[in-house]
Design an enzyme around this catalytic site. Structure first.
Site, PDB file in Angstrom:
ATOM      1  N   GLY A 156      -7.465 -11.107  -6.220  1.00  0.00           N
ATOM      2  CA  GLY A 156      -7.450 -10.271  -5.020  1.00  0.00           C
ATOM      3  C   GLY A 156      -6.787  -8.914  -5.195  1.00  0.00           C
ATOM      4  O   GLY A 156      -6.955  -8.023  -4.366  1.00  0.00           O
ATOM      5  N   ASP A 190     -12.219  -0.822   2.105  1.00  0.00           N
ATOM      6  CA  ASP A 190     -12.192  -2.221   1.656  1.00  0.00           C
ATOM      7  C   ASP A 190     -13.490  -2.514   0.917  1.00  0.00           C
ATOM      8  O   ASP A 190     -13.496  -3.201  -0.112  1.00  0.00           O
ATOM      9  CB  ASP A 190     -12.057  -3.171   2.853  1.00  0.00           C
ATOM     10  CG  ASP A 190     -10.729  -3.030   3.558  1.00  0.00           C
ATOM     11  OD1 ASP A 190      -9.711  -2.848   2.870  1.00  0.00           O
ATOM     12  OD2 ASP A 190     -10.713  -3.107   4.799  1.00  0.00           O
ATOM     13  N   LYS A 242      -8.885  -2.790  13.098  1.00  0.00           N
ATOM     14  CA  LYS A 242     -10.001  -2.195  12.349  1.00  0.00           C
ATOM     15  C   LYS A 242     -11.276  -2.010  13.179  1.00  0.00           C
ATOM     16  O   LYS A 242     -12.077  -1.126  12.879  1.00  0.00           O
ATOM     17  CB  LYS A 242     -10.316  -3.040  11.110  1.00  0.00           C
ATOM     18  CG  LYS A 242      -9.280  -2.893  10.006  1.00  0.00           C
ATOM     19  CD  LYS A 242      -9.690  -3.657   8.772  1.00  0.00           C
ATOM     20  CE  LYS A 242      -8.547  -3.635   7.773  1.00  0.00           C
ATOM     21  NZ  LYS A 242      -8.905  -4.243   6.499  1.00  0.00           N
ATOM     22  N   GLY A 266     -15.125 -12.679   8.390  1.00  0.00           N
ATOM     23  CA  GLY A 266     -14.351 -11.896   9.362  1.00  0.00           C
ATOM     24  C   GLY A 266     -14.070 -10.497   8.854  1.00  0.00           C
ATOM     25  O   GLY A 266     -14.923  -9.876   8.225  1.00  0.00           O
ATOM     26  N   THR A 314       0.818  -1.215   0.000  1.00  0.00           N
ATOM     27  CA  THR A 314       0.000   0.000   0.000  1.00  0.00           C
ATOM     28  C   THR A 314       0.861   1.279   0.000  1.00  0.00           C
ATOM     29  O   THR A 314       0.570   2.206  -0.771  1.00  0.00           O
ATOM     30  CB  THR A 314      -0.987  -0.017   1.180  1.00  0.00           C
ATOM     31  OG1 THR A 314      -1.766  -1.214   1.106  1.00  0.00           O
ATOM     32  CG2 THR A 314      -1.921   1.174   1.142  1.00  0.00           C
TER      33      THR A 314
HETATM   34  O1  SKM Z   1      -7.693  -2.207   4.353  1.00  0.00           O
HETATM   35  C1  SKM Z   1      -6.399  -2.417   3.866  1.00  0.00           C
HETATM   36  C2  SKM Z   1      -5.465  -1.374   4.410  1.00  0.00           C
HETATM   37  O2  SKM Z   1      -5.898  -0.104   4.027  1.00  0.00           O
HETATM   38  C3  SKM Z   1      -4.057  -1.606   3.908  1.00  0.00           C
HETATM   39  C4  SKM Z   1      -3.636  -3.012   3.980  1.00  0.00           C
HETATM   40  C5  SKM Z   1      -2.223  -3.318   3.809  1.00  0.00           C
HETATM   41  O3  SKM Z   1      -1.523  -2.520   3.202  1.00  0.00           O
HETATM   42  O4  SKM Z   1      -1.773  -4.384   4.258  1.00  0.00           O
HETATM   43  C6  SKM Z   1      -4.515  -4.039   4.126  1.00  0.00           C
HETATM   44  C7  SKM Z   1      -5.974  -3.840   4.216  1.00  0.00           C
HETATM   45  O5  SKM Z   1      -6.391  -4.149   5.525  1.00  0.00           O
END
Ligand code: SKM
Length: 282
Positions: free
Chosen positions: A250, A109, A73, A135, A19
């Site tokens: 994914g 998400d 979260k 989940g 990310t």
């Molecule tokens: O929701 C996403 C999150 O914004 C970023 C992420 C990640 O970079 O591992 C995983 C998800 O939970």
């Protein structure tokens, strides 16, 4: 425009996450200064319950926002000043904006899966969908599926109580749809009769190999979506493609959540295809 952005990702074991580079590269294309730092709870030896404290520290140090991932979260909800209604319904937040010293929570998400689904599986049959996993990722995906118009959604989870609670919450908010809970033993029959099947469990990840159900149950008329993106070609994705199913990997959700978070953080319009191309090159 002479603005700069300081963003973080709070979660466990996220040092290698894709990310941060996705956001930073997209910001480069817009000509804005943008730093996206992982705040890995394992590395700094802090429990997920410290997420509120970390958010407040981030605000004081000038961060503009955070993505939030496992295991924070849900825990993060109690620390927010405002929560987007869809995130509140999903009971999970993965994006926190810091505006005027306030914390505002969203769930990209869900919106990210929705956008990926619309782009990657346009016009597919939405009559009967079986989803494995209810989940963290699963609750966002189930919400997204009902948003795009799935008529009957069967949720399969080894934790039957968790699936039942999710199904009840969804059924209340989508009275036009049927949402049911299914035990893993009942799942094969439903998979055979489904128009589409979704994996929202971790099964298929590098350290969690396998498929969430027997792929011999699939046929070419069905579509298949996976939320696992490491690897992109999970055993499920590979098997479904070779059977001739329409497949959503994914990566669509991984990119989709980043696209929508980037837009929220910056008010700039990200280029989805460019972000996906970059993601695929990482
Ligand atoms: O929701 C996403 C999150 O914004 C970023 C992420 C990640 O970079 O591992 C995983 C998800 O939970």
């Amino acid at each position: 425009r002479n603005e700069s952005f300081l963003i973080g990702l709070i979660g466990d074991g996220i040092t290698e996450s894709l990310t941060p580079p996705m956001h930073e590269r997209e910001a480069d294309h817009h000509g804005v200064r943008y730093l996206y730092r992982p705040v890995d709870l394992t590395v700094i030896n802090r429990p997920g319950s410290d997420v509120g404290e970390l958010l407040r520290a981030g605000r004081d140090l000038g961060f503009n926002g955070f993505n939030i991932t496992h295991p924070c979260k849900q825990i993060v909800l109690e620390h927010l000043d405002e929560v987007d209604p869809q995130a509140a319904a999903i009971e999970a937040v993965n994006t926190v904006l810091i505006r005027d010293d306030k914390f505002i929570g969203y769930n990209t998400d869900c919106s990210g899966f929705t956008a990926g689904f619309r782009a990657g599986l346009p016009g597919v049959n939405l009559e009967r969908v079986v989803q494995f996993g209810s989940g963290g990722a699963g609750s966002a995906v189930a919400e997204a599926l009902l948003t795009v118009g799935v008529q009957r959604l069967d949720l399969v989870d080894v934790d039957v109580a968790r699936a039942a609670q999710r199904a009840a919450a969804l059924a209340g908010r989508y009275p036009g749809a049927v949402v049911e809970t299914v035990s893993p033993e009942q799942a094969p029959e439903l998979v055979k009769g489904a128009s589409g099947v979704v994996n929202a469990t971790p099964v298929g990840m590098h350290h969690h190999p396998g498929t969430p159900f027997d792929t011999a149950l699939l046929n070419a008329q069905q579509w298949v979506a996976d939320v696992v993106y490491l690897p992109l070609a999970t055993e499920l994705v590979t098997a479904a493609k070779s059977l001739g199913c329409q497949v959503l990997d994914g990566g669509h959700m991984a990119v989709g959540q980043a696209v929508d978070a980037f837009r929220l953080f910056t008010d700039l319009e990200p280029d989805r295809q460019r972000m996906r191309d970059h993601f695929l090159s990482l």
